[in-house]
Structure formats: C-alpha cells, structure tokens
Design a protein around this motif. Sequence first.
Motif, short mmCIF file in Angstrom:
data_model
loop_
_atom_site.label_atom_id
_atom_site.label_comp_id
_atom_site.label_asym_id
_atom_site.label_seq_id
_atom_site.Cartn_x
_atom_site.Cartn_y
_atom_site.Cartn_z
N LEU A 477 0.85 -1.20 0.00
CA LEU A 477 0.00 0.00 0.00
C LEU A 477 0.87 1.24 0.00
CD1 LEU A 477 0.09 1.27 3.16
CD2 LEU A 477 -1.34 -0.74 3.56
N ARG A 502 -2.77 6.04 5.21
CA ARG A 502 -2.55 4.97 4.25
C ARG A 502 -3.66 4.93 3.22
NH1 ARG A 502 -3.94 -0.89 6.55
NH2 ARG A 502 -4.85 -1.00 4.47
N LEU A 503 -3.33 4.41 2.04
CA LEU A 503 -4.30 4.23 0.98
C LEU A 503 -4.63 2.75 0.83
CD1 LEU A 503 -2.66 6.79 -1.48
CD2 LEU A 503 -4.71 7.14 -0.08
N ASN A 504 -5.44 2.41 -0.14
CA ASN A 504 -5.95 1.04 -0.24
C ASN A 504 -4.85 0.03 -0.55
OD1 ASN A 504 -8.44 2.15 0.15
ND2 ASN A 504 -9.06 2.04 -1.99
N VAL A 505 -5.08 -1.21 -0.13
CA VAL A 505 -4.15 -2.30 -0.38
C VAL A 505 -4.17 -2.67 -1.86
CG1 VAL A 505 -3.62 -4.72 0.11
CG2 VAL A 505 -4.33 -3.20 1.96
N LEU A 506 -2.97 -2.90 -2.43
CA LEU A 506 -2.81 -3.27 -3.83
C LEU A 506 -2.05 -4.58 -3.94
CD1 LEU A 506 -1.53 0.20 -5.12
CD2 LEU A 506 -3.86 -0.66 -5.32
N PHE A 516 -1.73 3.48 -8.38
CA PHE A 516 -2.91 3.88 -7.61
C PHE A 516 -3.33 5.28 -8.05
CE2 PHE A 516 -5.11 5.78 -3.98
CZ PHE A 516 -6.01 4.76 -3.65
N ASN A 522 -11.45 12.00 -2.15
CA ASN A 522 -11.92 10.82 -1.42
C ASN A 522 -10.79 10.24 -0.58
OD1 ASN A 522 -13.70 8.78 -0.63
ND2 ASN A 522 -13.14 7.47 -2.38
N PRO A 524 -8.82 9.24 3.13
CA PRO A 524 -9.22 8.63 4.41
C PRO A 524 -9.58 9.69 5.45
CG PRO A 524 -7.21 7.63 3.57
CD PRO A 524 -7.48 8.81 2.70
#
Length: 564
Positions: A477, A502-506, A516, A522, A524
């Motif tokens: 991430l 943190r951003l989304n899991v990849l 990403f 948008n 968190p």
Amino acid sequence: MRLQLITSVTALLALPLAAQDGLTLYQSVSSTTTFLVDDMGSVVNSWPGTVSAGLSYYLAPDGDLIRTRTLVSNGAGSGGGFERLSYDGVVEWQYPFFTATRTPHHDVELLPNGNLLVIAWEEIGATAAIAAGRDPSTIASSFRPDGIFELAPVGNKDAVIVWEWHAYDHLVQDFDPTKANFGVISDHPELMDVNYGGDGDWMHVNGIDYNPVLDQIAISVSFMSEIWVIDHSTTTAEAAGHSGGNSGKGGDILYRWGNPQVYGRGTAADRKLYFNHDIQWIEPGLPGAGNLIIFNNGSNRPSGNWSSADEWVTPVDAQGNYSLAPGQAYGPSALTWTYSDPGNFYSNIMSGVQRLPSGNTMITEATSGRMFEVDSGGSILWEFINPTGGLSWVFKARRYPDCDANSIYDGEEISNGAPDVNGNGELDSCELPENYCTAQANSSGAPASIWYAGTTSLLANDLDLTVSSAPASVFGLFAYSPNQGSIPLGDGTLCLSSPFSRLNVLLTDAVGSASFDFDNQNLPPTSPPLVAGTEWNFTFWFRDVTGGPAGFNLSDGLSVLFTN
C-alpha cells in the motif's frame, strides 16, 4: 516576453519572442565533450570524455549525465558502452556491453528505477536468418536484427541484464513453407516479415523511449520507416513468446505506424515516415501528453527531400491496448501536429525532437548542427548553431528547465521536465516531486522506487502513483505524511515520520509494479488537510517474505508539492 541578445552571428538568432527558458544539452558527433548551454549559448557546464558519445546523452533527475560511449566500430551509430557522470564530472559508473556478436548503438533510455534500456545489434549470421525463412539470395554473410536489454547498474563498473527482448523471436515469412513461422504477412501485423529490407544492419533502430504509465517501449525502426511499441511488463521468457504481460501478447508488436507496406496492409501511398529518428511519448503534464512525436527525416519522400517534426494520437485505450480493424493498417491516417519548412529544413540522418512545457517544440537538425524551437504555429522562437569546428553534426539535443535564481544545476537536483505551478500562477518546472531517502534492495534484486504520472493540480485531480522494482505478486500500500523521515523499519527504511495515513491495499503485478489513482476528493478520514501549497511525502510498503527476516520492506520516498 524577453529579447535575446546576439552573442555570435553563427550561434544565436535574436527574436523578441517567448521561447521556453531552459538549458540545452548537446554534443558534436566528432567530439568527446558534452555541453550544457543557456539561452544565450553560454556554456553552463561541460563533461569531457575520453571517447565520443555513441550517440546519446541525457541528464538524470539528480543532475548526473547519462552518456553512451563509442568503444567499437561496427556500423553507423556504433557505441559499445555506457557511463554515468556526476554534475562535476566524476565518473560514477562505466560499463562496456559489447561482445563479438552484440553491439550497442545509437540510443539509451533511463528508467524511473535507475536501470537503462539499451539497443543492440545481434549478429545471427546468414545461416540462422535462412533457418528463419529468409530468402538465401537476398543475404550475404551478415544479418543483425536488434535486441533491447534492460541493464541494472552494479557498483561503478558492472551491470546485470534484468530483462531482454529480441526481434528475431517475432518473425513471419511467406517464402519457405517448411518453416514453422510460414504464414500470410498481412495476417500477422504483430510480427516482422524477415524478407522485408536488406541484410546486415537489418532494422537500424535508432531511438527508444519508455512509457511508465503503460509500461511499454517505443522504438524507431528507421530502415523500415516505422515505429514499434512493445510490452515491457513481460518476463524475459514471455518477451520471447507471443503471450503474457499486461497485453497478453508477450513480446509481439503491440502497435506499429509509419509504413504499412511492411506488414502487407498498405501501399507506398499510405506511407507516413521516411527514415525516422527519436520516437517519444510526450510526457505527462505537457501539451499533447500521451501522443507520439518523432523526427521524420523525409529522405526520398515522393514530393522531395524535406524533414518534419510529426505528432499523432495513438488508438490506445486506458489499459494500453491498440485498436486495429481487420485487414486495415494501424491508425491514425492523419497527424495532429507537424512542422516543416521544405527547402530550409532537412537532415537526411540523425536529428531529434522534444515537446517542451510551454507547448513549444525543440528540434535538432543534425547535419547543420542546428537546434531551434518553434511554437505550435511554426514560428521559430530560438535558434542555436553548434559553434564547434570540424564536423559539427549533433545527433540530438535536449532542453532542461532553468530555475533562474533558484538554479538547481549544481548537482543537487534537476527537473524531469514536467510543469508545475508556483505561488504566482506561472509555470515553474523546477518545483517538482523528488525522490529522497534511500530504499534497501528487496527480493526482486533492486530497491523499490515510486514516481507519479499526471499533475499535482488539486483541480485536475489526476495524480497517479506508481511503484516499480518491488517483488512480484505481493500485497502492499501507499502511505503518506506531511513529514519526511529515514527510520530503519522491517528490512528497509521508512521514509516518513508521523502522522501517517494509508491508501488502499494493492497487489503488485508480475514485474513488481503497482499503480494507484490518487483521488484527492476521497481521502481517508484520518488524512491531514490537502490544500494548494501542501507538500506530502509518499512511500510504498509491501510484503516480502523471502527478502529478509522481517518479511516486509519499503520503497524510497517521493515528495509532492500540490498546487491549485
């Protein structure tokens, strides 16, 4: 608007027009010294060498000079080796890459991860060419298709090949039905007709470029008067075949343009390119971003010998797939922009073209040693003639932004050419994201690194984060913070300090890359406020169970200054 002063009637053209401020990098083909000059033609820096460049030279994001070296004589454009020099001229890395059957030549491309893409002739000889379906009556003793190699520098005198592609793996022919690659040429635009063109230096690839968003490579195949695009996301094994990679097509040609007669889907009337050089994707953030642009030498045009700088929009979708109607040639049929001046502008060999942040275009007319800048309407805004005596030909020049009072051309930092906006709303191509904090090598064999595509504009909201050289098929991430750091963590270094978001899991792909789309609308709930003038720092955290005892590692840091 500024007025350039005449310092030499042979070197500069004085025009009261708005040319793009910047520094120009060039070298005479007969010289061993590379020069960086300002708008007035004054030398800002120079890098003497022991051999001539063969033939390319570029500035890296940290201000280092990346340069090819002429170590062998094996045809026009022969090189043989590569080097990296600091801004002050210290040799940081130097590597010969030639063998009895492999000769690097013409161009090199610096990748975001610090590796180099290099072009090399590969001598397979007449016997192997005939075994691939070549007509024996059209070949003597030499047959040299091109290959592409990705070199990862090691220390200051070595490198390892981490990826490779070979044209001879992607041939079709309609001469010998006993061979496995026998077929109808027009049914296979993804392959190269082994019987098209002469022997010896068969393809003469003279330019290479990389698109980090698509993970694709473009090459200028001048003896075919074509450009080809191939997939870089493959493994080396996949690049030798016809499946795999993001495209699902392995190392086959994804897109080709310029001369559809070569693959049996056109006539001489459909031809667009005539011995071309310096293919490039226009960089993200610049006018025409994502389009292809090239120097079209124009040798043996039906209307006469005259050169042009040509730009076109490729028929590609967001996934990197190129549309092709059954039985038809690849489009487009028309250019989106071109510059020419028949009778006054022509170079039968070499030469280059570059889109600038202003939307102007930098052009190198090689055989006259002439470098000049035109606007979108074709008006010449700036001109510099190589003052070097003797053979003053210039393979191609590159313009880099000049930061005036904030000059960064001191070896500390240099821009990658994408525009940003400073506090007074003017273009300032020096305030760019920069990598900081050293990452540690992971199980991929290299340290992971991140960069971005798109712009830093909050209004445009088109920033795309990308990591490369992470392990393949692992979870990770992107994390960010307003504060930088350099803290040992796991098997690497955390380039942030608290507070973190943190951003989304990849999941990384088969070559250890992941991207990403950073949506600033948008974020968190724990994210700090994001307003123009805010600098955020990003890193990529990822699992790496075979890379060290901790089982996880991190990329380097990327500093991004957001604008309106």
